[in-house]
Design an enzyme around this catalytic site. Structure first.
Site, PDB file in Angstrom:
ATOM      1  N   LYS A  41      31.704  21.344  26.179  1.00  0.00           N
ATOM      2  CA  LYS A  41      32.456  22.047  25.132  1.00  0.00           C
ATOM      3  C   LYS A  41      31.670  22.058  23.827  1.00  0.00           C
ATOM      4  CE  LYS A  41      36.664  21.805  22.335  1.00  0.00           C
ATOM      5  NZ  LYS A  41      38.016  21.229  22.156  1.00  0.00           N
TER       6      LYS A  41
ATOM      7  N   HIS B  53      28.087  46.616  64.325  1.00  0.00           N
ATOM      8  CA  HIS B  53      29.062  47.075  63.345  1.00  0.00           C
ATOM      9  C   HIS B  53      30.384  46.317  63.461  1.00  0.00           C
ATOM     10  CE1 HIS B  53      26.386  50.104  61.876  1.00  0.00           C
ATOM     11  NE2 HIS B  53      26.293  50.683  63.066  1.00  0.00           N
TER      12      HIS B  53
END
Length: 541
Positions: free
Chosen positions: A165, A303
């Protein structure tokens, strides 16, 4: 910050009085004090020694302090910094205002600096912390709840988040892989880290603690029944892919953090081009289907649908029969085998164009032969762990996620119902069972024709079930006479079943459950065909 007073701490200024009297602009802090407290001690002694050589004071806790002292690094204890002892078996050692004020002070704010001076706060400029091994402990077979809970780190994430922070003034380091780069920059810039470096370290730190908290939340959620109100998951990048489904789309592969296995876990690439997005989609589908079989088996996927599946006494036989199902579709497909590849099989595989070959090992001469195909991606599977049965299936939609239980189970013969007048023969039962296993992995509407433990025709992804049957029949390169037919969902009308029967199908397996089941069964009986209801459908959209 414009107009803020700045001051570069000198390495010789180690007294609290000197430090609390000074201010600094964001990014202009010279690292004079570092706190090291790590669970994973990889490289920590070398990192600490490098910091100490730069004149940086080292503060440490518990086992880390002991390891550093054993390595000859001078260490100041956290107790000396806070004035409070480590207590409760180390559960409480860093949670103290003196430490967090030293991490969170905004050094360009006069009020912060005044408070630091009043309370004799010593600034901490760098925090090197990694956390208790919660993920590893929670995944260990036989780990008790107490052992898992004891590996929930409290002070570590708090230190990391405080430094992250306040990255303008403090630097969080959470990964041993960062040690060398951090040391190099400190050496080159008179013990300073650029604001860009601090921001990058903060980003990594917040991702690190987010992953940690996610693993803990997931452990608790998996102990409960049902889907949680808030589903939390973390994913870690494994591969940067050349592109997505199409060349204009970017692509990457991420593995879910905490998952027992994933599609590339314990998999090594032994040759060929880099894996693509579509390769991984097909590989996932093929591996799931391959897992249905214990005897030698081959699955070929194109596929995202199987185009050939077979079992045999040898894996070469399984491959040849799977390929024979639909050689045209198998061109450029993904081939998955559940047995080791020898030279004879490698010779057969070289006759076809294969995008990906996946198997649990390769003989040396087989691998040498396969390596003559530079474009074939050769994957060696060493994963012996089973996938988690409780992990839900996730599918992303726009702005959300669809969540469901995985479709793991298959119905046993004893739970199925013969609804036709004629019962299947033992040979038909075998073919029905095989076709049903494959059908579960074919995209809906799914139809599978099978003979002698091999597919002979597959119809997938059609909007009409009748069209799926027609497609499967059309795909068949051998006579359909005597074949078994599997359908992933019920026949709403007799027409689809009749198309199969007309082609030569003699036994059908399907879930049942249509209001028109009696009409379908009547048509079946009229043709003298056997039909089995499983009682459960297996849509795969």
């Amino acid at each position: 910050m414009p107009g803020a007073p700045t001051f570069m701490l000198d390495a010789s200024m180690s007294s609290p009085e000197a430090e609390t009297a000074t201010a600094a602009a964001p990014g202009e802090v010279r690292v004079a004090r570092a706190l090291l407290s790590v669970s994973d001690k990889t490289g920590i002694a070398e990192f600490a020694r490098g910091l100490a050589d730069l004149g940086i004071e080292i503060i440490s806790t518990g086992g880390t302090a002991g390891a550093l002292e054993d390595a000859g690094v001078s260490v100041r204890s956290i107790t000396d910094l806070t004035g409070f002892p480590e207590i409760m078996d180390g559960r409480v050692k860093t949670l103290h205002p003196k430490l967090y004020a030293g991490l969170l002070a905004v050094r360009s704010e006069a009020s912060h600096m005044q408070a630091a001076e009043e309370h004799e706060i010593e600034f901490v400029d760098l925090v090197c912390v990694n956390l208790y091994p919660f993920e590893r402990t929670s995944s260990m077979r036989g780990a008790t709840d107490r052992e898992v809970i004891e590996n929930i780190d409290v002070g570590g994430p708090t230190m990391i988040r405080a430094a992250a922070k306040n990255y303008a003034y403090a630097a969080p380091v959470v990964s041993p892989e960062s040690y060398d780069a951090v040391l190099a920059e400190l050496r080159e810039s008179d013990c300073r880290l650029s604001l860009n470096t601090r921001e990058s370290l903060a980003s990594e730190a917040f991702a690190y603690t987010a992953r940690y908290d996610t693993a803990i939340a997931r452990w608790f959620q998996e102990r409960a029944i049902g889907f949680p109100p808030l589903l939390v998951r973390a994913f870690e990048k494994v591969l940067e892919l050349p592109y997505g489904e199409n060349p204009h789309q970017r692509g990457a592969y991420y593995a879910q953090v905490g998952a027992r296995t994933h599609v590339l876990s314990m998999v090594s690439q032994l040759g060929g081009k880099e894996l693509s997005f579509n390769n991984l989609l097909d590989l996932d589908a093929a591996r799931l289907l391959l897992g249905e079989f214990l005897i030698p088996a081959c699955v070929i996927v194109k596929h995202n649908n199987p185009c050939g599946v077979a079992v045999g006494t040898k894996v070469l036989e399984a491959y040849e029969r799977a390929f024979a199902c639909d050689p045209m579709s198998a061109f450029g497909g993904v081939i998955c085998l559940n047995r080791r590849v020898d030279r004879e099989l490698a010779e057969a595989l070289l006759e076809q164009f294969t995008e990906v070959l996946f198997a649990p090992g390769y003989d040396d001469d087989a691998l040498e032969l396969l390596s003559t195909k530079p474009n074939m991606r050769i994957l060696d599977d060493r994963e012996r762990r089973a996938a988690s049965l409780i992990e839900p299936s996730l599918r992303q939609v726009v702005g959300g996620m669809l969540v469901q239980d995985r479709d793991h189970d298959l119905e046993e013969r004893g739970d199925m119902q013969v609804v036709s007048e004629r019962r299947p023969t033992e040979a038909e039962w075998s073919a029905l069972s095989f076709a049903w296993k494959v059908c579960k992995h074919v995209r809906s509407n799914a139809i599978v024709l099978a003979k002698d433990d091999a597919t002979i025709g597959i119809g997938a992804g059609q909007m009409s079930r009748v069209d799926s049957v027609r497609l499967a029949v059309e795909k068949a390169r051998v006579p359909v006479d005597g074949a078994a037919m599997a359908s992933d969902a019920y026949f709403p009308f007799p027409d689809a079943a009749e198309v199969g029967i007309e082609a030569g199908v003699t036994a059908i397996i399907q879930p049942g459950g249509s209001v028109r089941d009696p009409l379908v069964v009547e048509a079946i009986d009229k043709a003298g065909v056997a039909m089995v209801f499983t009682g459960r459908r297996h849509f795969r959209h």
